[in-house]
Scaffold this active site. Structure first.
Site, PDB file in Angstrom:
ATOM      1  CB  CYS A 122       1.684  -2.557   2.055  1.00  0.00           C
ATOM      2  SG  CYS A 122       1.766  -3.625   0.642  1.00  0.00           S
ATOM      3  CG  ASP A 174      -1.875  -8.059  -3.327  1.00  0.00           C
ATOM      4  OD1 ASP A 174      -0.756  -8.315  -3.931  1.00  0.00           O
ATOM      5  OD2 ASP A 174      -1.626  -7.493  -2.054  1.00  0.00           O
ATOM      6  N   GLY A 216       0.681  -9.602   2.464  1.00  0.00           N
ATOM      7  CA  GLY A 216       1.260  -9.771   3.803  1.00  0.00           C
ATOM      8  C   GLY A 216       0.691  -9.242   4.901  1.00  0.00           C
ATOM      9  CB  SER A 217      -1.217  -6.265   5.649  1.00  0.00           C
ATOM     10  OG  SER A 217      -2.005  -5.822   4.729  1.00  0.00           O
ATOM     11  CG  HIS A 236       3.191  -5.976  -1.877  1.00  0.00           C
ATOM     12  ND1 HIS A 236       2.124  -5.636  -1.781  1.00  0.00           N
ATOM     13  CD2 HIS A 236       4.048  -5.556  -2.698  1.00  0.00           C
ATOM     14  CE1 HIS A 236       2.074  -4.435  -2.465  1.00  0.00           C
ATOM     15  NE2 HIS A 236       2.948  -4.443  -3.208  1.00  0.00           N
TER      16      HIS A 236
END
Length: 396
Positions: free
Chosen positions: A100, A296, A301-302, A102
């Site tokens: 993850c 989300d 980010g991923s 974030h």
């Protein structure tokens, strides 16, 4: 002794809440049962033995169906080898994810700011660069080692929220491009009409994402002035269908580890809109549905790593080129976009689970902020909140 002290004595679980572009990270730093083994074994143990605690912290009445969390794991095999300073397990409304972005951004700040060695035993191993005003923190996530750089105050003892956190992803790679996925009549949603198939890409950025252009789904206005409920209805049907499609399932096999080989999310992309910060070549917007149909709030980010790997595979992005990735929230506030660039390429990803892949390492950056500090307890006979609940499920 007042009631707060009495409740704390009953075994409180202590958390720090943060957000990254509006997406929550509940950092569980004390009170979660001790886990043993490798990090993936600890993830298995948390799933099999303590899932009720995950539900208690993520779901109502302490959380909600879109809550996200990160459990601090002080000891892992990469911590023991010296490659990582600390480990983490990521949690959401239906289980434990493998990466993850974030939450990594939020964790970076928290790990620099805490000086409690019972929380972060290797905190003193961090070596601030006082000239650059930053410090490196290596975090062992279930997908591998994530190298985080956190901006600091002049003395290097606290994070500086005025500058973004950045991290280097584990190797990301494109797993399949331009898959034509048949959509049977019983799966189709109203906006799709009689369209018999849609084009889907599969890419990995620490977790597997199915990437689909919003226009492929039949939404002509893209992610601007659209009906969120209608897109959500479509993606719910699509994600369940993709999980059964043979060509998708084949693409989801990670070379190194079967436990990484599952479809985590469907990311709906609009390449035509997006807040564009200074210093980037372009911008786009994504709407990420993950886990149990969570949406989300952040640019994810991923999946930014996965999207950069896909763009690299399609020769749309070159090494060193910066790009901005937006969510609905960052577009609405004109702030909070994640920026990314490819910094390494041609990295072999080898294992016994599938064919060798060649990945890229992505530099991702964004900003996270504190929202609160909490201690959660469970009283005897409290059956409603012992494992948490989701209101929608109470209608069954």
């Amino acid at each position: 002794m007042d009631v707060a002290q009495q409740l704390e004595q009953n075994g409180a679980i202590k958390c720090i809440d943060m957000h990254t572009t509006g997406e929550s990270t509940r950092i569980i730093y004390s009170g979660f049962p001790r886990l043993t083994g490798t990090l993936l074994e600890q993830r298995d143990q948390a799933k099999s033995q303590y899932d009720n605690i995950r539900k208690r912290l993520m779901l109502e009445p302490r959380g909600h169906s879109d809550m996200y969390g990160a459990i601090i794991i002080p000891e892992t095999e990469l911590v023991h080898s010296g490659e990582a300073h600390i480990g983490t397990l990521f949690t959401h409304n239906s289980g434990f994810s493998t990466m993850c972005g974030h939450a990594t951004i939020a964790l970076g700040r928290f790990l620099v700011d805490t000086h409690d060695l019972t929380v972060f035993p290797r905190r003193n191993d961090l070596k601030p660069d006082l000239a650059a005003r930053e410090v490196k923190v290596n975090i062992h996530a279930p997908c591998g080692l994530v190298r985080v750089t956190v901006p600091t105050t002049e003395d290097g003892q606290k994070s500086d929220p005025s500058r973004p956190v950045r991290f280097l992803s584990t190797p990301a790679y494109c797993a399949a491009t331009n898959l034509q996925v048949p959509i049977p009549a019983e799966v189709r949603w109203p906006e799709l009409g009689d369209k018999a198939s849609i084009e889907v890409d599969i890419s990995y950025g620490g977790a597997f994402y199915a990437l689909v252009d919003i226009h492929e789904l039949g939404f002509s206005t893209g992610l601007r002035n659209f009906n969120l409920d209608s897109v959500t209805f479509a993606v719910k049907k699509l994600k369940r269908h993709l999980e059964t499609d043979p060509q998708v399932r084949k693409a989801l096999q990670h070379p190194e580890e079967e436990r990484l080989s599952f479809l985590y999310s469907v990311m709906v992309v609009d390449h035509e809109i997006g807040f564009k910060p200074d210093g980037v070549s372009g911008a786009e917007t994504g709407l990420c549905y993950f886990a149990g149909d969570q949406i989300d709030r952040s640019p994810t980010g991923s999946c930014v790593a996965a999207r950069m790997a896909l763009a690299h595979e399609k020769k749309l992005r070159v090494k060193g080129e910066s790009w901005a990735y937006n969510s609905l929230v960052s577009n609405y506030f004109n702030t909070g976009a994640f920026t990314a660039a490819i910094v390494e390429e041609g990295i072999p990803i080898e294992g016994q689970n599938s064919e060798t892949r060649y990945g890229v390492v992505i530099h991702v950056q964004g900003s996270a902020y504190y929202t609160g500090a909490l201690s959660f307890v469970i009283e005897k006979n409290d059956l409603i909140s012992e494992s948490g609940f989701v209101l929608q499920n109470c209608t069954q």
